[in-house]
Scaffold this active site. Structure first.
Site, PDB file in Angstrom:
ATOM      1  N   LYS A   1      52.029  44.426  22.092  1.00  0.00           N
ATOM      2  CA  LYS A   1      51.011  43.721  22.866  1.00  0.00           C
ATOM      3  C   LYS A   1      50.954  42.219  22.648  1.00  0.00           C
ATOM      4  O   LYS A   1      50.929  41.747  21.518  1.00  0.00           O
ATOM      5  CB  LYS A   1      49.635  44.290  22.524  1.00  0.00           C
ATOM      6  CG  LYS A   1      49.420  45.660  23.088  1.00  0.00           C
ATOM      7  CD  LYS A   1      48.023  46.114  22.793  1.00  0.00           C
ATOM      8  CE  LYS A   1      47.777  47.472  23.422  1.00  0.00           C
ATOM      9  NZ  LYS A   1      46.598  48.087  22.808  1.00  0.00           N
TER      10      LYS A   1
ATOM     11  N   GLY B   1      49.514  41.934  10.844  1.00  0.00           N
ATOM     12  CA  GLY B   1      48.637  40.890  11.378  1.00  0.00           C
ATOM     13  C   GLY B   1      48.254  39.880  10.304  1.00  0.00           C
ATOM     14  O   GLY B   1      48.241  38.670  10.546  1.00  0.00           O
TER      15      GLY B   1
ATOM     16  N   GLY C   1      54.113  46.932   9.878  1.00  0.00           N
ATOM     17  CA  GLY C   1      54.431  48.351   9.721  1.00  0.00           C
ATOM     18  C   GLY C   1      55.761  48.745  10.332  1.00  0.00           C
ATOM     19  O   GLY C   1      56.632  49.315   9.662  1.00  0.00           O
TER      20      GLY C   1
ATOM     21  N   ARG D   1      53.605  50.905   1.648  1.00  0.00           N
ATOM     22  CA  ARG D   1      52.239  50.468   1.358  1.00  0.00           C
ATOM     23  C   ARG D   1      51.590  51.284   0.239  1.00  0.00           C
ATOM     24  O   ARG D   1      50.692  50.780  -0.415  1.00  0.00           O
ATOM     25  CB  ARG D   1      51.385  50.517   2.621  1.00  0.00           C
ATOM     26  CG  ARG D   1      51.657  49.339   3.535  1.00  0.00           C
ATOM     27  CD  ARG D   1      50.745  49.359   4.726  1.00  0.00           C
ATOM     28  NE  ARG D   1      50.831  48.110   5.476  1.00  0.00           N
ATOM     29  CZ  ARG D   1      50.220  47.899   6.633  1.00  0.00           C
ATOM     30  NH1 ARG D   1      49.482  48.856   7.170  1.00  0.00           N
ATOM     31  NH2 ARG D   1      50.340  46.745   7.244  1.00  0.00           N
TER      32      ARG D   1
END
Ligand code: 3PG
Ligand code: MG
Length: 404
Positions: free
Chosen positions: A197, A373, A350, A40
């Site tokens: 999650k 996301g 990531g 990144r």
């Protein structure tokens, strides 16, 4: 064919001797203060080079992690990023701790502003905070594709109030590549979604199920799905509250004729630690003291076969705790299968970037996104707020030009 974009790009804007505020995404993985994957950071080098070359005074703004707003916290400081960026650019990059009141930066220089999430109101997209950010600059450039799904002061509000708001080269490249990839994807299309999650990916999973021909889940998400299917999963990472949602997703997949395959064998430990002993079990033999930390070889073989049969593969999230060797085989087999496949492969997120670096397969993935996301929400077909606001401000500029 070029993709038509409804916003201004950096090259449409004059930046010479201008104060340019750039939203980047330097949200890198850190371990004991050391950056474990700098993808990144490198991804924003083009925008920095372009601005410096053009003679702009450059202020870089980013978040790192999810600190509590309102206080400085050394664990979430961008200091390691400032140092690393300095090494990459062969200069010293100043990190400015208090910056909302003003930033001293000359044309041709680069300053990094301390973690934007230390500022109260950032996550709530507070109007006053956004105005103060906008006052720092003549031009706002959003290059942070990976944060474009967040409507926060530094990604959304600031673009409303900056005199000029445009998109940087990374944001443009991501939007173009992903737009092409989803416009008319080669089928069958397979998505592999791992990670811890279900709650953060619930709507993404729902939407993806409608678009893809097959969905494979991994990590904590797979554990919650196993619980939803009635299996004992012991002390595994899971979200009991999300079991009904996982049941609905399993039913939705059945209805569409593409049932979600669940692990048939798993690798378990008795505690969540790097030194945990790995035990291979059939999924029906997992007991109350187990933690599932990887898929077993038979499951990995089935997933690899699904990858081999796909023409488009979307990959976000590892299958297990791949950082620990004894729980890394599932992710390794998946990564190798994606690398070996002739499918158009898209990867983002990531942990996924770390896995790709870890297994050294980056040149065998068709497109690697810096987004996690944001990558998934874009592929879902959702409008990302940080991009939508750039489009709005371009429309406002066009309308005011017509008036004169
Ligand atoms: C990401 O890592 O996906 C982006 O940097 C956004 O971070 P966030 O999920 O904490 O908003
Ligand atoms: Mg390949």
């Amino acid at each position: 064919m070029p993709v038509r974009l409804g916003f201004l790009r950096l090259q449409d804007v004059s930046v010479r001797n201008k104060r340019v505020l750039v939203r980047v995404d330097f949200n890198v993985p850190l371990h004991d203060g050391v950056i474990t994957d700098d993808t990144r950071v490198r991804a924003h080098l083009p925008v920095i080079h372009e601005l410096v070359k053009a003679g702009a005074a450059v202020m870089l703004m980013s978040h790192l992690g999810r600190p509590k707003e309102g206080a400085f916290d050394v664990k979430h400081s961008l200091k390691p990023v400032a140092e690393h960026l300095g090494r990459l650019l062969n200069c010293t990059i100043a990190l400015q701790r208090d910056w909302l009141g003003g930033v001293a930066v000359k044309a041709g220089d680069v300053v990094l502003l301390e973690n934007v999430r230390f500022e109260p109101g950032e996550e709530a997209n507070d109007d006053e905070l956004a105005r103060r950010m906008a006052r720092l600059c003549d031009v706002f450039v959003n290059d942070a594709f990976a944060t474009a799904h967040r409507a926060q002061a530094s990604t959304h509000g600031v673009a409303k109030y900056a005199p000029v708001a445009c998109a940087g080269p990374l944001l443009v490249a991501e939007v173009e590549a992903l737009t092409r990839a989803i416009k008319d994807p080669a089928r069958p299309m397979l998505a592999v979604v791992g990670g811890s999650k279900v709650s953060t990916k619930l709507t993404i999973l729902e939407q993806l199920l409608e678009k893809v021909d097959a969905l494979i889940v991994g990590g904590g998400i797979a554990n919650t799905f196993l619980a939803a299917a009635g299996f004992e999963i012991g002390k595994s990472l899971q979200e009991p509250d999300l079991v009904p949602a996982a049941q609905r997703l399993l039913a939705q997949a059945e209805r569409r004729g593409h049932p979600v395959p669940l692990p048939v064998d798993v690798v378990c430990g008795r505690e969540f630690s790097a030194g945990a002993t790995a035990t291979l079990k059939q999924v029906a033999d997992v007991d109350s003291g187990d933690l599932i930390m990887d898929v077993g070889p038979e499951t990995a073989r089935r997933y690899a076969a699904a990858v081999a049969g796909a023409a488009t593969v979307i990959w976000n999230g590892p299958l297990g705790v791949f950082e620990w060797e004894q729980f890394s085989q599932g992710t390794r087999v998946l990564a190798d299968a994606i690398a070996a496949s002739k499918a158009f492969s898209l990867a983002g997120g990531g942990d996924t970037l770390s896995a790709i670096a870890h297994y050294n397969i980056s040149d065998r993935i068709s497109y690697i996104s810096t987004g996690g996301g944001a990558f998934l929400e874009f592929l879902e077909g959702r409008s990302l707020p940080a991009i939508a606001i750039l489009e709005e401000s371009a429309r406002a500029v066009a309308a005011s030009e017509r008036e004169y």
